[in-house]
Design a protein around this motif. Sequence first.
Motif: not given
Length: 189
Positions: A11-16, A172-176
Amino acid sequence: MQLPQIRLQSQMAKIQIQQTPARQEIRQPKADLSIEQPKADLTMKTKPAKLNIDQTQAWEDMNRMHVSKLIKKFANEGQQALLEGIGRRAEQGAQLMKIENKGNPIPQQAIANAFDGMKTLGIKFIPSQFSVHLDYQPAEVDIDVKPNKPIIDAKINKPTHQYERGSVNINMKQYQNLDIDFVHLFPES
């Protein structure tokens, strides 16, 4: 036959990024301006016109004159008639003194003294031409104008400036994530 497998799930990290833009408001209020124009100062001086009408000669031409002038005129005419009468009598007396010189002066003098001369006909109540004298002086008008400058009152208003800073929030919306799963490594019995 089942082969052993390694399963990878990532799962890729996503930043917000949350951004609030900056707000800026600039207003320039109109200047307060007051203009007053005073009236000009105006003065006028008028010297009125003069009209003089002299109809003395016209009245005299119609024998309508002042009593003193009328008396003087009649006295002059009487004196002239007296002098003419004296002259006529002196001449007739001289003719009678020389009666011996062929002539008959008595009938001639009787005819001359009996009848007045021929009367002239004409309208005597109309005055002579240009007997009314006019003298006219036109009016004089002096106008003095003094203009007054306008009264200008200007108040400059400063501009109003409002500024709200913008902001940027990074989360960070989603961590790796990396999931590793091993499948079929051991045979099932």
